[in-house]
Motif scaffolding. Structure first.
Motif, mmCIF file in Angstrom:
data_model
loop_
_atom_site.group_PDB
_atom_site.id
_atom_site.type_symbol
_atom_site.label_atom_id
_atom_site.label_comp_id
_atom_site.label_asym_id
_atom_site.label_seq_id
_atom_site.Cartn_x
_atom_site.Cartn_y
_atom_site.Cartn_z
ATOM 1 N N GLU A 354 32.924 -31.781 -10.452
ATOM 2 C CA GLU A 354 32.206 -32.370 -11.569
ATOM 3 C C GLU A 354 33.137 -32.550 -12.778
ATOM 4 O O GLU A 354 33.191 -33.621 -13.389
ATOM 5 C CB GLU A 354 31.039 -31.474 -11.954
ATOM 6 C CG GLU A 354 29.795 -32.232 -12.339
ATOM 7 C CD GLU A 354 28.607 -31.278 -12.401
ATOM 8 O OE1 GLU A 354 28.149 -31.023 -13.525
ATOM 9 O OE2 GLU A 354 28.190 -30.765 -11.339
ATOM 10 N N ALA A 355 33.873 -31.485 -13.071
ATOM 11 C CA ALA A 355 34.819 -31.542 -14.187
ATOM 12 C C ALA A 355 35.847 -32.634 -13.950
ATOM 13 O O ALA A 355 36.228 -33.375 -14.873
ATOM 14 C CB ALA A 355 35.508 -30.191 -14.358
ATOM 15 N N GLY A 356 36.291 -32.757 -12.714
ATOM 16 C CA GLY A 356 37.281 -33.781 -12.360
ATOM 17 C C GLY A 356 36.725 -35.169 -12.583
ATOM 18 O O GLY A 356 37.370 -36.030 -13.199
ATOM 19 N N ASN A 357 35.512 -35.390 -12.099
ATOM 20 C CA ASN A 357 34.887 -36.712 -12.254
ATOM 21 C C ASN A 357 34.660 -37.061 -13.721
ATOM 22 O O ASN A 357 34.811 -38.215 -14.117
ATOM 23 C CB ASN A 357 33.577 -36.763 -11.481
ATOM 24 C CG ASN A 357 33.823 -36.997 -9.996
ATOM 25 O OD1 ASN A 357 34.721 -37.760 -9.630
ATOM 26 N ND2 ASN A 357 33.059 -36.332 -9.136
ATOM 27 N N THR A 358 34.298 -36.036 -14.510
ATOM 28 C CA THR A 358 34.101 -36.276 -15.943
ATOM 29 C C THR A 358 35.403 -36.734 -16.587
ATOM 30 O O THR A 358 35.420 -37.703 -17.363
ATOM 31 C CB THR A 358 33.603 -34.979 -16.630
ATOM 32 O OG1 THR A 358 32.473 -34.505 -15.899
ATOM 33 C CG2 THR A 358 33.231 -35.227 -18.072
ATOM 34 N N LEU A 359 36.488 -36.049 -16.239
ATOM 35 C CA LEU A 359 37.801 -36.446 -16.784
ATOM 36 C C LEU A 359 38.107 -37.904 -16.458
ATOM 37 O O LEU A 359 38.556 -38.669 -17.315
ATOM 38 C CB LEU A 359 38.905 -35.559 -16.195
ATOM 39 C CG LEU A 359 39.102 -34.186 -16.825
ATOM 40 C CD1 LEU A 359 40.087 -33.367 -16.004
ATOM 41 C CD2 LEU A 359 39.635 -34.362 -18.251
ATOM 42 N N LEU A 360 37.843 -38.268 -15.204
ATOM 43 C CA LEU A 360 38.151 -39.634 -14.767
ATOM 44 C C LEU A 360 37.263 -40.651 -15.487
ATOM 45 O O LEU A 360 37.752 -41.683 -15.953
ATOM 46 C CB LEU A 360 37.974 -39.774 -13.254
ATOM 47 C CG LEU A 360 38.932 -38.966 -12.371
ATOM 48 C CD1 LEU A 360 38.632 -39.209 -10.896
ATOM 49 C CD2 LEU A 360 40.391 -39.332 -12.663
ATOM 50 N N SER A 361 35.970 -40.335 -15.586
ATOM 51 C CA SER A 361 35.074 -41.342 -16.182
ATOM 52 C C SER A 361 35.257 -41.430 -17.697
ATOM 53 O O SER A 361 34.968 -42.458 -18.286
ATOM 54 C CB SER A 361 33.617 -41.075 -15.793
ATOM 55 O OG SER A 361 33.283 -39.750 -16.117
ATOM 56 N N ASN A 362 35.760 -40.360 -18.325
ATOM 57 C CA ASN A 362 36.032 -40.411 -19.765
ATOM 58 C C ASN A 362 37.352 -41.100 -20.099
ATOM 59 O O ASN A 362 37.635 -41.361 -21.261
ATOM 60 C CB ASN A 362 36.054 -39.009 -20.369
ATOM 61 C CG ASN A 362 34.651 -38.424 -20.461
ATOM 62 O OD1 ASN A 362 33.664 -39.155 -20.341
ATOM 63 N ND2 ASN A 362 34.557 -37.124 -20.660
ATOM 64 N N SER A 363 38.144 -41.324 -19.086
ATOM 65 C CA SER A 363 39.455 -41.928 -19.360
ATOM 66 C C SER A 363 39.271 -43.410 -19.660
ATOM 67 O O SER A 363 38.236 -44.007 -19.348
ATOM 68 C CB SER A 363 40.382 -41.760 -18.168
ATOM 69 O OG SER A 363 40.141 -42.784 -17.227
#
Ligand code: GDP
Ligand code: MN
Length: 387
Positions: A354-363
């Motif tokens: 989840e944390a990983g996906n958040t990082l990607l989508s916030n980029s």
């Protein structure tokens, strides 16, 4: 790991095997001194490239005077040699082996290899040497003789039987057995997986001489042979695969359009299968390892990104031990460094996904994150079609 012909011959010489007198050179100014040291008469000039079929491709030149020697050197050194076994780009000819000529009476074929099927070492021999053994195997298989070496011992009777099967005169049987024993010693002691002598020749004086030699060493045993491991010639290997090995990445270049970055060999294979199922082909096999670090991910990403065949990048990570947020950071780092000029599909599941996906989508980058394996693969293929 493959050895060059001159390295293979140097190794065999240590076991008392007869090879022609030769000098390996890598610079043009070494050529004439080598020619003179070998008697200043005729020599054979041989391109040192890690592939077969050099003779037919013009990589082996017999010359009988200094002028033609010099033009042979110029024609080979610093060029690339393309044979039927290489890609169309061929391999760089950085070294030449200059050898004194051998007066050939008969050309034979000899090879020792690890045979997984019979869990033993196979010794193959044929009177049809010099030509490619594949066509002998196809057209006249009865001309290839096989010995199975079990228990790590080449028995005397086996060597003699092979000598008779080859049709040698009685006086040649003993020297043949001696040669086989020396070659077998070299094979075992150096942890070879293949030793091919093609051709093994009998010269006009009736001596066995190894005119060509090809050695493959077992990579998993190289730690026992530091001096052999040092002979590795990276110039003959795929540049991307060399870089990958430096960072402990298992990378194999393939011919498709979808660049894959996966953790774990099993998932990497499943990913290639899934891409196929979805109607496209993977551009590579890439396993960043079960314990992928941010640095390795960055390097892996660079590797895939630099491949011109890659139309879409597909990252498929299962976070078991590895943390998906660190993977995401690695991906973002790499994009920061290299930019992103290809569609990127990322599937992160498991530990900190989840944390990983958040990082990607916030980029700020256009990254497609999908957690279903098949849907992610389908999306990658779809994006490829659109390109
Ligand atoms: P390959 O084509 O890469 O396997 O290269 P080889 O080293 O096997 O050489 C190809 C062929 O060149 C051999 O089969 C021989 O017929 C010939 N050749 C190589 N060295 C000599 C030599 O010293 N004398 C003669 N007469 N022929 C040679
Ligand atoms: Mn050969």
């Amino acid at each position: 790991m493959d050895l060059h012909e001159y390295q293979s011959k140097g190794l065999l010489k240590q076991y008392g095997v007869a090879v022609p007198e030769g000098i390996a050179i890598s610079r043009i100014d070494e050529a004439i001194p080598a020619y003179k040291a070998l008697g200043g008469q005729g020599v054979v000039v041989k391109a040192q490239v890690l592939t077969g079929g050099r003779g037919k491709a013009g990589g082996v030149k017999l010359v009988d005077n200094q002028a033609s020697f010099e033009s042979a050197i110029k024609a080979l050194l610093g060029t690339r040699l393309v044979t039927y076994q290489t890609t169309s780009e061929g391999l760089p000819v950085n070294q030449l082996l200059i050898e004194s000529l051998t007066d050939i009476d008969q050309e034979l074929y000899l090879a020792f290899l690890v045979d997984r099927g019979s869990k033993s070492i196979k010794l193959m021999a044929s009177t049809e040497g010099g030509v490619d053994i594949e066509s002998v195997a196809e057209k006249t298989p009865e001309r290839i003789h096989y010995i199975t070496i079990t228990h790590g011992t080449l028995e005397g009777f086996q060597a003699r039987e092979l000598g008779f099967a080859m049709g040698f005169a009685p006086a040649m049987i003993r020297p043949f057995c001696t040669l086989l024993n020396k070659l077998f010693q070299a094979f075992i002691s150096s942890d070879m997986t293949m030793l091919e002598i093609n051709p093994l020749v009998i010269d006009r004086e009736g001596h066995f001489i190894c005119l060509d030699a090809k050695v493959n060493l077992d990579d998993n045993a190289l730690f026992r042979h530091k001096e052999l491991a040092e002979l590795r010639d990276y110039s003959q290997e795929d540049e991307k695969e060399v870089t990958a090995a430096k960072f402990d990445l298992s990378y194999i270049a393939l011919e498709g359009e979808i660049g894959c970055m996966v953790n774990g060999a099993g998932l990497a294979m499943a990913t290639m299968d899934m891409i196929k199922v979805c109607g496209a082909s993977p551009a590579n096999f890439l396993d960043v390892g079960g314990t992928a670090t941010e640095e390795r991910v960055t390097e892996a990403f660079k590797l895939i990104g630099s491949d011109d065949n890659v139309k879409v990048i597909f990252v498929n990570i299962f976070g078991g031990i590895v943390r998906c947020d660190l993977i995401a950071e690695g991906i973002l780092n790499a994009i920061d460094l290299l930019g992103l000029d290809k569609p990127l599909v990322v599937r992160l599941v498991g530990n900190k996904a989840e944390a990983g996906n958040t990082l990607l989508s916030n980029s700020e980058f256009d990254i497609v994150a999908i957690s279903d394996f098949k849907q992610a693969a389908e999306k990658a293929v779809k994006l490829m079609r659109r390109k």
